[in-house]
Design a protein around this motif. Structure first.
Motif, PDB file in Angstrom:
ATOM      1  N   TYR A 197       0.803  -1.226   0.000  1.00  0.00           N
ATOM      2  CA  TYR A 197       0.000   0.000   0.000  1.00  0.00           C
ATOM      3  C   TYR A 197       0.836   1.277   0.000  1.00  0.00           C
ATOM      4  O   TYR A 197       0.288   2.370  -0.077  1.00  0.00           O
ATOM      5  CB  TYR A 197      -0.971  -0.015   1.180  1.00  0.00           C
ATOM      6  N   THR A 202      -2.201   0.212  -4.685  1.00  0.00           N
ATOM      7  CA  THR A 202      -2.937   1.477  -4.733  1.00  0.00           C
ATOM      8  C   THR A 202      -2.681   2.176  -6.064  1.00  0.00           C
ATOM      9  O   THR A 202      -1.667   1.943  -6.734  1.00  0.00           O
ATOM     10  CB  THR A 202      -2.497   2.443  -3.611  1.00  0.00           C
ATOM     11  N   ALA A 204     -10.203   2.147 -10.651  1.00  0.00           N
ATOM     12  CA  ALA A 204      -8.789   2.351 -10.313  1.00  0.00           C
ATOM     13  C   ALA A 204      -7.950   2.408 -11.583  1.00  0.00           C
ATOM     14  O   ALA A 204      -7.048   3.248 -11.712  1.00  0.00           O
ATOM     15  CB  ALA A 204      -8.298   1.232  -9.396  1.00  0.00           C
TER      16      ALA A 204
END
Length: 396
Positions: free
Chosen positions: A172, A209, A239
């Motif tokens: 992350y 991410t 995303a």
């Protein structure tokens, strides 16, 4: 060899060939016409036995059918299986479908690309990976010197495009040393091969991410990658769109999607620039044609994924010839020293391009006696290395 009478399928079998770093799953569909059979491929890493068993489970649905009724047969395989088949079932169907096209082409004496709508280009541009088939080189080259040497070896073989996989295993957040290392690797690579060679960087969906993906892309973009592939995990269209909108280079994805329905959100949201269907996994050539047509309307090019075996390569070649929005084809020909002993394929590379084949069907033949010398073996589990220093399991 064209026949006015129906042709009937009499059997479907698989032939597994261990190609050192992965298993090839060849599918043979036999008919009631002497000498008329078709070859397809259903290779899926780490799922060999599952796919072969699925082909066997599907065989009863095929017996007695005319193999030229490809749309109808694929519909039967999908709908009469009742439960959604997922990647294993879709791969099995893809291999069967390739073989049906092979039979169809042979039955009328034409190459498959003719049956798909004809020729849209005079050659098919291709690229390969570091190591020229050695999967350890593909996934385990993070050293600057080794990267340079392996890239130059690819260029010396005549390729003007190559793909690398050197994004670190990520989570992350992305630390500064990891980002800078990616930038140095890309700089070394670009300086080694020059500006006349295209470089593709496969992220393998490692960043967890959007921000992490963009931080790596920021390091890569100054060296003009042809595209960055799968910057985030497949399935999260929003995303992917966020990455595509913010990235200063083309974005590609799609190898892990199954069927048109899983691609449709990408077209609706214009979530990338280049789509990468894998004809070995997404349902076959017909499904790939539907995906390519929709991609063209969404202003997307098609760069088919294919690190698989020789029959998958042949299917991709015929597909590429027939679609107008084709960009470049991934290929793994000659991946093992005995490649040409086991299989005869229509792929003939001049420089960095496959030439147009004219043999009937897919133009593939298998030496089954030679193939038997390379039986199934468990594949190398590269995924076991996708662990951070603290023991956290991350995406491979």
């Amino acid at each position: 060899m064209s026949s006015p009478t129906p042709i009937r399928i009499t059997g479907v079998t698989t032939l597994v060939v261990n190609a050192e770093m992965r298993n090839w799953i060849f599918v043979k569909v036999q008919t009631d016409q002497d000498g008329l059979y078709g070859w397809g491929e259903a290779s899926l890493n780490w799922k060999t036995r599952a796919v072969a068993a699925t082909v066997e489970d599907l065989e009863p649905l095929l017996i007695g059918k005319d193999p030229r009724d490809i749309e109808q047969i694929v519909r039967i395989l999908n709908k009469h299986s009742y439960y959604k088949l997922g990647i294993i079932g879709a791969t099995a169907i893809s291999g069967i479908e390739h073989a049906l096209w092979d039979i169809f082409g042979k039955s009328v004496g034409l190459p498959v690309w003719r049956l798909l709508g004809g020729q849209t280009r005079n050659e098919v541009r291709v690229y390969t990976h570091l190591g020229l088939g050695d999967m350890r080189s593909v996934y385990e080259t993070f050293d600057e010197g080794a990267l340079r040497d392996k890239a130059l070896a690819v260029v010396e073989k005549g390729y003007d495009a190559l793909k690398v996989v050197f994004i670190p295993y990520s989570h992350y957040s992305v630390d500064i040393p990891s980002r800078r290392h990616v930038g140095r690797l890309m700089k070394v690579l670009r300086e080694a091969v020059g500006e006349s060679v295209d470089i593709m960087v496969d992220f393998h969906g490692r960043p967890a991410t959007v921000a992490g993906a963009l931080q790596y892309i920021e390091e890569l973009a100054p060296y003009s990658p042809m595209f960055c592939e799968e910057p985030v995990q497949p399935g999260d269209t929003q995303a992917l769109r966020m990455v595509t909108e913010r990235a200063n280079c083309p974005i590609a994805s799609g190898e892990r999607l199954v069927g048109y329905k899983e691609f449709e959100p990408l077209f609706e949201q214009k979530a990338l620039h280049i789509i990468q269907p894998d004809l070995n996994h997404t349902g076959g050539i017909l499904e790939g044609k539907k995906i390519a047509a929709a991609a063209e309307q969404a202003m997307m090019g098609v760069a088919p994924h294919n690190p698989n075996g020789p029959i998958a390569g042949a299917a991709a070649l015929h597909y590429d010839i027939s679609i107008p929005n084709f960009v470049i084809q991934e290929e793994m020909s000659g991946a093992v020293p005995w490649y040409d002993d086991v299989v005869s394929t229509p792929m003939r590379r001049v420089g960095s391009a496959w030439q147009i084949p004219h043999a009937p069907g897919l133009g593939v033949e298998i030496n089954e006696a030679e193939a038997a010398k390379h039986p199934f073996k468990p594949e190398v589990m590269h995924t076991l290395s996708a662990v951070l220093g603290d023991g956290t399991i991350v995406d491979w």
